[in-house]
Motif scaffolding. Structure first.
Motif, PDB file in Angstrom:
ATOM      1  N   ILE A   1      -0.372  25.305  20.143  1.00  0.00           N
ATOM      2  CA  ILE A   1       0.289  24.125  19.989  1.00  0.00           C
ATOM      3  C   ILE A   1      -0.177  23.618  18.624  1.00  0.00           C
ATOM      4  N   PRO A   2       0.880  23.280  17.664  1.00  0.00           N
ATOM      5  CA  PRO A   2       0.439  23.042  16.172  1.00  0.00           C
ATOM      6  C   PRO A   2       0.009  21.571  16.220  1.00  0.00           C
ATOM      7  N   VAL A   3      -1.035  21.247  15.391  1.00  0.00           N
ATOM      8  CA  VAL A   3      -1.546  19.756  15.235  1.00  0.00           C
ATOM      9  C   VAL A   3      -1.539  19.635  13.824  1.00  0.00           C
ATOM     10  N   ARG A   4      -1.456  18.541  13.248  1.00  0.00           N
ATOM     11  CA  ARG A   4      -1.452  18.004  12.000  1.00  0.00           C
ATOM     12  C   ARG A   4      -2.736  17.623  11.378  1.00  0.00           C
ATOM     13  N   MET A   5      -3.297  18.490  10.440  1.00  0.00           N
ATOM     14  CA  MET A   5      -4.609  18.063  10.071  1.00  0.00           C
ATOM     15  C   MET A   5      -4.599  17.611   8.738  1.00  0.00           C
ATOM     16  N   THR A   6      -5.332  16.317   8.304  1.00  0.00           N
ATOM     17  CA  THR A   6      -5.139  15.718   7.119  1.00  0.00           C
ATOM     18  C   THR A   6      -6.698  15.353   6.563  1.00  0.00           C
ATOM     19  N   MET A   7      -6.969  15.369   5.335  1.00  0.00           N
ATOM     20  CA  MET A   7      -8.046  14.764   4.767  1.00  0.00           C
ATOM     21  C   MET A   7      -7.609  13.755   4.059  1.00  0.00           C
ATOM     22  N   GLU A   8      -8.420  12.609   4.396  1.00  0.00           N
ATOM     23  CA  GLU A   8      -8.301  11.355   3.599  1.00  0.00           C
ATOM     24  C   GLU A   8      -9.338  10.999   2.779  1.00  0.00           C
ATOM     25  N   VAL A   9      -8.940  10.689   1.397  1.00  0.00           N
ATOM     26  CA  VAL A   9      -9.605  10.330   0.158  1.00  0.00           C
ATOM     27  C   VAL A   9      -9.969   8.801   0.484  1.00  0.00           C
ATOM     28  N   GLY A  10      -9.271   8.163   0.899  1.00  0.00           N
ATOM     29  CA  GLY A  10      -9.422   6.692   0.862  1.00  0.00           C
ATOM     30  C   GLY A  10      -8.246   6.035   1.060  1.00  0.00           C
ATOM     31  N   GLY A  11      -8.143   4.663   0.983  1.00  0.00           N
ATOM     32  CA  GLY A  11      -6.721   3.994   1.229  1.00  0.00           C
ATOM     33  C   GLY A  11      -6.963   2.523   0.766  1.00  0.00           C
ATOM     34  N   THR A  12      -5.751   1.964   0.723  1.00  0.00           N
ATOM     35  CA  THR A  12      -5.916   0.384   0.067  1.00  0.00           C
ATOM     36  C   THR A  12      -4.598  -0.039   0.653  1.00  0.00           C
ATOM     37  N   GLU A  13      -4.715  -1.453   0.317  1.00  0.00           N
ATOM     38  CA  GLU A  13      -3.437  -2.407   0.758  1.00  0.00           C
ATOM     39  C   GLU A  13      -2.907  -3.054  -0.331  1.00  0.00           C
ATOM     40  N   ILE A  14      -1.674  -2.897  -0.707  1.00  0.00           N
ATOM     41  CA  ILE A  14      -1.113  -3.632  -1.941  1.00  0.00           C
ATOM     42  C   ILE A  14       0.041  -4.191  -1.658  1.00  0.00           C
ATOM     43  N   PRO A  15       0.396  -5.262  -2.134  1.00  0.00           N
ATOM     44  CA  PRO A  15       1.432  -5.936  -1.779  1.00  0.00           C
ATOM     45  C   PRO A  15       2.828  -5.054  -2.509  1.00  0.00           C
ATOM     46  N   ILE A  16       3.806  -5.173  -1.892  1.00  0.00           N
ATOM     47  CA  ILE A  16       5.114  -4.679  -2.432  1.00  0.00           C
ATOM     48  C   ILE A  16       5.295  -4.719  -3.948  1.00  0.00           C
ATOM     49  N   ARG A  17       5.076  -6.092  -4.178  1.00  0.00           N
ATOM     50  CA  ARG A  17       5.160  -6.390  -5.663  1.00  0.00           C
ATOM     51  C   ARG A  17       4.718  -5.525  -6.768  1.00  0.00           C
ATOM     52  N   ASN A  18       3.262  -5.127  -6.328  1.00  0.00           N
ATOM     53  CA  ASN A  18       2.299  -4.341  -7.133  1.00  0.00           C
ATOM     54  C   ASN A  18       2.905  -2.814  -6.974  1.00  0.00           C
ATOM     55  N   LEU A  19       3.447  -2.550  -5.771  1.00  0.00           N
ATOM     56  CA  LEU A  19       3.877  -1.068  -5.425  1.00  0.00           C
ATOM     57  C   LEU A  19       4.948  -0.765  -6.317  1.00  0.00           C
ATOM     58  N   LEU A  20       5.914  -1.855  -6.486  1.00  0.00           N
ATOM     59  CA  LEU A  20       7.057  -1.559  -7.385  1.00  0.00           C
ATOM     60  C   LEU A  20       6.724  -1.551  -8.837  1.00  0.00           C
ATOM     61  N   GLN A  21       5.592  -1.866  -9.353  1.00  0.00           N
ATOM     62  CA  GLN A  21       5.296  -1.943 -10.760  1.00  0.00           C
ATOM     63  C   GLN A  21       4.621  -0.386 -10.940  1.00  0.00           C
TER      64      GLN A  21
END
Length: 142
Positions: free
Chosen positions: A66-86
């Protein structure tokens, strides 16, 4: 004419279901026979928790491909959509992880290990530095 054939097919199907139901209720009305229970097998849940089961065990063969999805996460953050669009090419996004801190290795979104990035033959890889025990993974799910 096709409605007549469709009605006949529906009637034949209904007759088959009625016969199957009658067989089932007929054996149930006479009590549950030992033959009916012969195919049923009690499962001991401790059997599922046994970590000493070898990989070649036929009980595991069902799930090994059975295949599984393996990911390596460097990090994350939360930003407002306004900043995302910029954001544009060359933009820098600050992550919630300190440089040099191990990456999270996840299987289907569940943390299973920590590791560090390595390069082998011009390809990225990850060297596992800490594997989360199955007991700890279960504790984190709760």
């Amino acid at each position: 004419m096709s409605d007549e054939n469709n009605d006949l097919d529906q009637q034949a199907l209904a007759d088959e279901w009625a016969a199957a139901l009658e067989e089932q209720t007929g054996s149930a009305s006479g009590g549950v026979s030992d033959d009916a229970d012969a195919g049923a097998k009690a499962v001991d849940l401790d059997e599922l928790r046994d970590e000493s089961v070898p990989i070649g065990d036929p009980k595991l063969d069902v799930i090994l491909d059975i295949p599984v999805r393996m990911t390596m996460e460097v990090g994350g953050t939360e930003i407002p959509i306004r900043n995302l669009l910029q954001l544009s090419q060359g933009s820098v996004i600050e992550l919630n992880r300190v440089a040099g801190e191990p990456l999270d290795v996840k299987i289907n979104g569940t943390l299973i290990a920590h590791g560090e990035v390595v390069v082998v033959n011009d390809r990225y890889g990850i060297r596992l530095t800490d594997v989360i025990s199955p007991q700890e993974r279960i504790r984190r799910l709760k």
